[in-house]
Design a protein around this motif. Structure first.
Motif, PDB file in Angstrom:
ATOM      1  N   TYR A 296       0.687  -1.134   0.139  1.00 48.43           N
ATOM      2  CA  TYR A 296       0.001  -0.023   0.048  1.00 48.43           C
ATOM      3  C   TYR A 296       0.972   1.155   0.006  1.00 48.43           C
ATOM      4  O   TYR A 296       0.436   2.465  -0.832  1.00 48.43           O
ATOM      5  CB  TYR A 296      -0.909  -0.154   1.283  1.00 48.43           C
ATOM      6  CG  TYR A 296      -1.783   1.372   1.381  1.00 48.43           C
ATOM      7  CD1 TYR A 296      -1.582   2.327   2.272  1.00 48.43           C
ATOM      8  CD2 TYR A 296      -2.948   1.325   0.615  1.00 48.43           C
ATOM      9  CE1 TYR A 296      -2.327   3.375   2.174  1.00 48.43           C
ATOM     10  CE2 TYR A 296      -3.750   2.438   0.694  1.00 48.43           C
ATOM     11  CZ  TYR A 296      -3.477   3.394   1.641  1.00 48.43           C
ATOM     12  OH  TYR A 296      -4.383   4.578   1.331  1.00 48.43           O
ATOM     13  N   ALA A 297       1.980   1.283   0.809  1.00 45.05           N
ATOM     14  CA  ALA A 297       2.775   2.328   0.955  1.00 45.05           C
ATOM     15  C   ALA A 297       3.780   2.780  -0.298  1.00 45.05           C
ATOM     16  O   ALA A 297       4.141   3.774  -0.290  1.00 45.05           O
ATOM     17  CB  ALA A 297       3.587   2.564   2.163  1.00 45.05           C
ATOM     18  N   SER A 298       3.914   1.808  -1.463  1.00 45.37           N
ATOM     19  CA  SER A 298       4.822   1.794  -2.223  1.00 45.37           C
ATOM     20  C   SER A 298       4.129   2.862  -3.380  1.00 45.37           C
ATOM     21  O   SER A 298       3.085   3.069  -3.306  1.00 45.37           O
ATOM     22  CB  SER A 298       5.162   0.634  -3.092  1.00 45.37           C
ATOM     23  OG  SER A 298       5.720  -0.412  -2.237  1.00 45.37           O
ATOM     24  N   ARG A 299       5.077   3.629  -4.064  1.00 44.73           N
ATOM     25  CA  ARG A 299       4.773   4.581  -5.068  1.00 44.73           C
ATOM     26  C   ARG A 299       5.106   4.242  -6.598  1.00 44.73           C
ATOM     27  O   ARG A 299       6.306   3.755  -6.652  1.00 44.73           O
ATOM     28  CB  ARG A 299       4.995   5.905  -4.605  1.00 44.73           C
ATOM     29  CG  ARG A 299       4.607   6.449  -3.427  1.00 44.73           C
ATOM     30  CD  ARG A 299       5.012   7.522  -2.743  1.00 44.73           C
ATOM     31  NE  ARG A 299       6.544   7.715  -2.897  1.00 44.73           N
ATOM     32  CZ  ARG A 299       7.003   8.728  -2.495  1.00 44.73           C
ATOM     33  NH1 ARG A 299       6.614   9.878  -2.489  1.00 44.73           N
ATOM     34  NH2 ARG A 299       8.592   8.721  -2.355  1.00 44.73           N
ATOM     35  N   VAL A 300       4.315   4.620  -7.554  1.00 41.66           N
ATOM     36  CA  VAL A 300       4.794   4.745  -8.929  1.00 41.66           C
ATOM     37  C   VAL A 300       5.616   6.038  -9.036  1.00 41.66           C
ATOM     38  O   VAL A 300       5.066   6.914  -8.856  1.00 41.66           O
ATOM     39  CB  VAL A 300       3.510   4.773  -9.863  1.00 41.66           C
ATOM     40  CG1 VAL A 300       4.166   4.750 -11.422  1.00 41.66           C
ATOM     41  CG2 VAL A 300       3.051   3.125  -9.691  1.00 41.66           C
ATOM     42  N   CYS A 301       6.819   5.934  -9.336  1.00 41.27           N
ATOM     43  CA  CYS A 301       7.698   7.073  -9.450  1.00 41.27           C
ATOM     44  C   CYS A 301       8.039   7.448 -10.944  1.00 41.27           C
ATOM     45  O   CYS A 301       8.270   8.478 -11.166  1.00 41.27           O
ATOM     46  CB  CYS A 301       9.038   6.958  -8.795  1.00 41.27           C
ATOM     47  SG  CYS A 301       8.744   6.873  -6.834  1.00 41.27           S
ATOM     48  N   LYS A 302       8.241   6.523 -11.798  1.00 39.96           N
ATOM     49  CA  LYS A 302       8.344   7.090 -13.122  1.00 39.96           C
ATOM     50  C   LYS A 302       7.694   5.825 -14.126  1.00 39.96           C
ATOM     51  O   LYS A 302       7.492   4.511 -13.933  1.00 39.96           O
ATOM     52  CB  LYS A 302       9.891   7.094 -13.585  1.00 39.96           C
ATOM     53  CG  LYS A 302      10.634   8.145 -12.884  1.00 39.96           C
ATOM     54  CD  LYS A 302      12.048   8.087 -13.355  1.00 39.96           C
ATOM     55  CE  LYS A 302      12.608   9.072 -12.501  1.00 39.96           C
ATOM     56  NZ  LYS A 302      14.335   9.410 -12.958  1.00 39.96           N
ATOM     57  N   VAL A 303       6.939   6.563 -15.358  1.00 38.16           N
ATOM     58  CA  VAL A 303       6.584   5.451 -16.279  1.00 38.16           C
ATOM     59  C   VAL A 303       6.926   5.677 -17.590  1.00 38.16           C
ATOM     60  O   VAL A 303       6.786   7.138 -17.957  1.00 38.16           O
ATOM     61  CB  VAL A 303       4.746   5.718 -16.229  1.00 38.16           C
ATOM     62  CG1 VAL A 303       4.464   4.797 -17.304  1.00 38.16           C
ATOM     63  CG2 VAL A 303       4.293   5.407 -14.728  1.00 38.16           C
ATOM     64  N   PHE A 304       7.545   4.865 -18.288  1.00 37.94           N
ATOM     65  CA  PHE A 304       7.917   5.031 -19.494  1.00 37.94           C
ATOM     66  C   PHE A 304       7.030   4.313 -20.691  1.00 37.94           C
ATOM     67  O   PHE A 304       6.582   3.331 -20.481  1.00 37.94           O
ATOM     68  CB  PHE A 304       9.240   4.405 -19.779  1.00 37.94           C
ATOM     69  CG  PHE A 304      10.343   5.129 -19.249  1.00 37.94           C
ATOM     70  CD1 PHE A 304      11.088   6.337 -19.578  1.00 37.94           C
ATOM     71  CD2 PHE A 304      10.757   4.831 -17.671  1.00 37.94           C
ATOM     72  CE1 PHE A 304      11.923   6.913 -19.191  1.00 37.94           C
ATOM     73  CE2 PHE A 304      11.614   5.538 -17.018  1.00 37.94           C
ATOM     74  CZ  PHE A 304      12.450   6.585 -17.699  1.00 37.94           C
ATOM     75  N   ASN A 305       6.698   4.971 -21.609  1.00 39.18           N
ATOM     76  CA  ASN A 305       5.756   4.277 -22.656  1.00 39.18           C
ATOM     77  C   ASN A 305       6.516   4.676 -23.912  1.00 39.18           C
ATOM     78  O   ASN A 305       6.673   5.679 -24.613  1.00 39.18           O
ATOM     79  CB  ASN A 305       4.273   5.206 -22.829  1.00 39.18           C
ATOM     80  CG  ASN A 305       3.154   4.163 -23.476  1.00 39.18           C
ATOM     81  OD1 ASN A 305       3.466   3.537 -24.386  1.00 39.18           O
ATOM     82  ND2 ASN A 305       1.934   4.604 -22.998  1.00 39.18           N
ATOM     83  N   GLY A 306       6.702   3.469 -24.542  1.00 34.80           N
ATOM     84  CA  GLY A 306       7.511   3.395 -25.708  1.00 34.80           C
ATOM     85  C   GLY A 306       9.005   3.895 -25.331  1.00 34.80           C
ATOM     86  O   GLY A 306       9.518   4.879 -26.531  1.00 34.80           O
TER      87      GLY A 306
END
Length: 400
Positions: free
Chosen positions: A381-391
């Motif tokens: 629950y406490a984890s976070r998405v920090c970066k997202v790469f698309n292609g």
């Protein structure tokens, strides 16, 4: 140099420069989950030109000079929402952003999600920030035949930029809930009879000389389904409606994918024998109405039975209209599915069912660089998405 030649020269230079604006990157993760293989401790993913060039332990993958470096606790493939209405349904829940279901007729196979999808919708940005790089979106459940779905990236300035597949399949619904929107059908048997007649009309349409018949968009879509060119996504929650969907698929030789399927654990043997995949309702869906038998461990039962499945964000009549598959998979993981299988249910599982696993769903050399960086276990629950790469393009770094 003549003026016109100069214009062409500088235009060519700008195009070459634009091609280099996307940096070559090296992503280092304490744990990298390819999904198609075992987790890699102290792993590295190299990306160039929007594709994965190499993946493996840091001790075996040399990072070339000049690569932009990124660090994360956990690295996963981009998440895939197997079935959503996001982009048609909006976050404000007002008439202006509610294009997910047309209630003027119960059968409208000619409608296309492509013509209503809004790339600027806030819900698209919300899902993107939570690691979703690909959506299978389209009309909501509630009509016998509500239209055509599409596959779309969660980034892009126009629908043409974002679209992966303009038409992914035909969306249908079985169950008593249709009567909430239409005077007819009023019963299940009437609804199935109307669907059966629509397919028979499409079959007759297909027998006509193409040069002489008048174009009918709805009949053409159903004809494509009859010919095996389009899958049919049937939303059915009760055991009765699931069995009816299987019967329709057998009768018309349809490529069927079940949606919702709250009662599927009651008819696992029938679904497995029919070799039909399932886009399962969100794990935390409200258990009421035709979903009253929904259970937290249904995903685990599908996994145990060997039935291909994926977890969907789904559709809800109230705000925010759709759920995050990241959170839904976490609950499934805690209820028997396990971490690795839960991650597959929102990456490689939907990619295979939706026939795009050659490009998406796992971290493998040659595939698109759809990649998510977390600061901890994705299902904590406490984890976070920090970066997202698309292609290979950095499309989110909000650390949510």
């Amino acid at each position: 140099m003549r003026c016109v030649d100069k214009r062409f020269f500088w235009a060519a230079c700008l195009l070459l420069l634009a091609g280099k604006l996307q940096a070559d990157i090296a992503i280092h993760g304490e744990t990298v989950f390819p999904v198609s293989g075992d987790p890699i401790e102290d792993g590295v993913v190299l990306v160039a030109d929007g594709r994965i060039q190499a993946i493996g332990p840091a001790s075996e993958v040399e990072v070339p000079d000049g690569y932009e470096r990124h660090e994360a606790a956990v690295v996963t493939p981009g998440l895939i929402d197997a079935r959503s209405v996001v982009g048609l349904a909006g976050m404000y829940n007002v008439p202006a952003d509610q294009d997910q279901l047309d209630t003027t007729a119960p059968i409208q196979a000619g409608l296309r999600a492509l013509d209503a999808y809004n790339v600027d919708e806030g819900l698209v940005e919300w899902l993107r920030s939570l690691g979703v790089t690909t959506l299978h979106t389209g009309p909501a459940p509630g009509a016998l035949v509500s239209g055509q779905t599409m596959l779309v990236r969660t980034s892009g300035n126009t629908v043409q930029d974002a679209s992966i597949r303009d038409v992914a399949g035909v969306s249908m619904t079985l169950g008593a809930g249709i009567a909430r929107h239409f005077e007819s059908p009023g019963t299940r048997s009437k609804g199935v009879a109307m669907i059966r007649q629509a397919f028979e009309d499409a079959r007759a349409y297909g027998r006509q000389d193409p040069d002489e018949r008048s174009t009918d968009l709805g009949k053409q879509a159903l004809l494509d389904a009859l010919n095996g060119d389009l899958p049919v996504f049937i939303h059915a929650n009760t055991a009765t409606d699931i069995i009816t969907a299987l019967r329709l698929a057998e009768e018309f030789d349809l490529e069927l994918v079940l949606e919702g399927a709250a009662d599927v654990y009651r008819v696992l043997d029938r679904v497995k024998a029919a070799d039909v995949p399932v886009l399962l309702h969100p794990t935390m869906t409200r258990a009421g109405g035709e979903s009253r038998n929904a259970a937290f461990d249904t995903a685990a039962r599908l996994q145990e039975a060997g039935i291909p499945f994926a977890i969907q964000g789904g559709y809800e009549a109230y705000v925010p209209k759709a759920r995050s598959v990241l959170f839904e998979a976490a609950i499934a993981a805690a209820n028997g599915l396990g971490r690795d299988n839960a991650l597959a249910a929102i990456t490689l599982g939907p990619a295979r069912i939706l026939d795009m696993d050659d490009e998406r769903g796992s971290l493998e050399t040659g595939k698109r660089a759809d990649i998510v960086l977390f600061d901890g276990d994705p299902f904590e629950y406490a984890s976070r998405v920090c970066k997202v790469f698309n292609g290979g393009e950095l499309v989110s770094e909000e650390c949510l």
